[in-house]
Design a protein around this motif. Structure first.
Motif, PDB file in Angstrom:
ATOM      1  N   TYR A 139       2.572  -6.032 -16.767  1.00 31.49           N
ATOM      2  CA  TYR A 139       1.272  -6.692 -16.667  1.00 31.49           C
ATOM      3  C   TYR A 139       0.096  -5.699 -16.656  1.00 31.49           C
ATOM      4  CZ  TYR A 139       3.955 -10.860 -15.522  1.00 31.49           C
ATOM      5  OH  TYR A 139       4.825 -11.916 -15.567  1.00 31.49           O
ATOM      6  N   SER A 140       0.380  -4.433 -16.920  1.00 36.58           N
ATOM      7  CA  SER A 140      -0.667  -3.419 -16.881  1.00 36.58           C
ATOM      8  C   SER A 140      -1.753  -3.681 -17.930  1.00 36.58           C
ATOM      9  CB  SER A 140      -0.055  -2.035 -17.122  1.00 36.58           C
ATOM     10  OG  SER A 140      -1.049  -1.053 -17.272  1.00 36.58           O
ATOM     11  N   ASP A 141      -2.991  -3.331 -17.590  1.00 38.35           N
ATOM     12  CA  ASP A 141      -4.113  -3.486 -18.528  1.00 38.35           C
ATOM     13  C   ASP A 141      -4.236  -2.295 -19.470  1.00 38.35           C
ATOM     14  OD1 ASP A 141      -4.862  -5.960 -17.474  1.00 38.35           O
ATOM     15  OD2 ASP A 141      -6.099  -5.025 -15.916  1.00 38.35           O
ATOM     16  N   THR A 142      -3.466  -1.247 -19.233  1.00 40.14           N
ATOM     17  CA  THR A 142      -3.513  -0.057 -20.080  1.00 40.14           C
ATOM     18  C   THR A 142      -2.169   0.154 -20.760  1.00 40.14           C
ATOM     19  OG1 THR A 142      -2.903   1.372 -18.220  1.00 40.14           O
ATOM     20  CG2 THR A 142      -5.256   1.033 -18.632  1.00 40.14           C
ATOM     21  N   SER A 143      -2.143   1.006 -21.760  1.00 41.32           N
ATOM     22  CA  SER A 143      -0.931   1.248 -22.532  1.00 41.32           C
ATOM     23  C   SER A 143       0.187   1.791 -21.643  1.00 41.32           C
ATOM     24  CB  SER A 143      -1.224   2.246 -23.652  1.00 41.32           C
ATOM     25  OG  SER A 143      -0.024   2.625 -24.316  1.00 41.32           O
ATOM     26  N   ILE A 144       1.401   1.368 -21.948  1.00 42.42           N
ATOM     27  CA  ILE A 144       2.553   1.860 -21.190  1.00 42.42           C
ATOM     28  C   ILE A 144       3.512   2.650 -22.086  1.00 42.42           C
ATOM     29  CG2 ILE A 144       2.390  -0.089 -19.593  1.00 42.42           C
ATOM     30  CD1 ILE A 144       5.009  -1.147 -20.976  1.00 42.42           C
ATOM     31  N   LYS A 145       3.059   3.054 -23.261  1.00 40.81           N
ATOM     32  CA  LYS A 145       3.980   3.653 -24.226  1.00 40.81           C
ATOM     33  C   LYS A 145       4.611   4.954 -23.735  1.00 40.81           C
ATOM     34  CE  LYS A 145       0.391   6.038 -26.946  1.00 40.81           C
ATOM     35  NZ  LYS A 145      -0.187   6.171 -28.301  1.00 40.81           N
ATOM     36  N   HIS A 146       3.970   5.629 -22.771  1.00 43.34           N
ATOM     37  CA  HIS A 146       4.550   6.865 -22.257  1.00 43.34           C
ATOM     38  C   HIS A 146       5.476   6.631 -21.068  1.00 43.34           C
ATOM     39  CE1 HIS A 146       2.102   9.075 -24.997  1.00 43.34           C
ATOM     40  NE2 HIS A 146       0.964   8.698 -24.439  1.00 43.34           N
TER      41      HIS A 146
END
Length: 222
Positions: A139-146
């Protein structure tokens, strides 16, 4: 109220049924389910509509549809590549125009994590990463690709079939579950979780190179 996202934000007062695996990945109303732990390890044909469990409140569940849509888009992209390949199989063209399909890697990562959280209790080992922290990533508002290392595990010239099938298996290390393996429509992906941004994701490309004229289609993760 049962909701694996209860520590992310307040739940509503309505329990919601979540499909074990996104229902939109399958066009048939009846599915053959093999060795499912939620069926006691048995294999049987069962209605797609009944393959659900109460693990989210309605408020949190409604926010996940965009990630289901991305997994469906990925599956449809693979089917498109197959159909294009078959169409071009007997072509006399000297060279093909390369078709491409783009997958939003961040959204697919969230789909992988939310699928894991819906199935985690059925795996032998506890998660190496706190499940509450994984829920926050979904549910994060920022990228989680890392926060997730995603890679294909297909061997060169490995036989596979692109069809509406999905299998899930835990990835284990030191008696902990560190991620999951997802085989979606014949293509295997390993996703390893982290609670900090430590991974530099290498671009993933699924190429269809079976023609003498060169590549026909490519699925790109961005």
């Amino acid at each position: 109220m049962k909701c694996w996202a209860k520590n992310v934000s307040p739940c509503c007062n309505t329990q919601s049924s979540e499909h074990y695996i996104s229902k939109g990945l399958f066009s048939d109303k009846m599915l053959y389910v093999e060795s499912a732990p939620f069926l006691g390890g048995t294999s049987k044909e069962i209605a797609k509509a009944s393959l659900t469990r109460n693990c989210l409140c309605k408020r949190h569940n409604e926010r996940l549809s965009i990630y289901d849509d991305e997994a469906i888009h990925y599956g449809e992209s693979l089917k498109y590549c197959l159909e294009l390949s078959l169409k071009r199989k007997n072509s006399n063209a000297r060279k093909f125009s390369l078709h491409s399909r783009i997958i939003n890697c961040d959204r697919l990562n969230r789909w992988i994590i939310k699928t894991y959280l819906g199935l985690a209790e059925f795996f032998k080992y506890e998660s190496a990463i706190d499940k509450g922290e994984l829920a926050k990533l979904v549910y994060s508002d920022t990228s989680i690709k890392h926060y997730l290392h995603l890679e294909t595990t297909m061997e060169i010239q490995e036989d596979f079939q692109i069809k509406e099938s999905v299998s899930i298996a835990p990835l284990e290390k030191n008696e902990r579950t560190i991620g999951i393996q997802v085989e979606l429509y014949g293509i295997r992906l390993n996703g390893i979780f982290s609670d900090k941004p430590e991974y530099i994701q290498s671009p993933i490309r699924v190429k269809f190179n079976e023609h003498k004229q060169g590549p026909s289609c490519v699925v790109k993760f961005k």
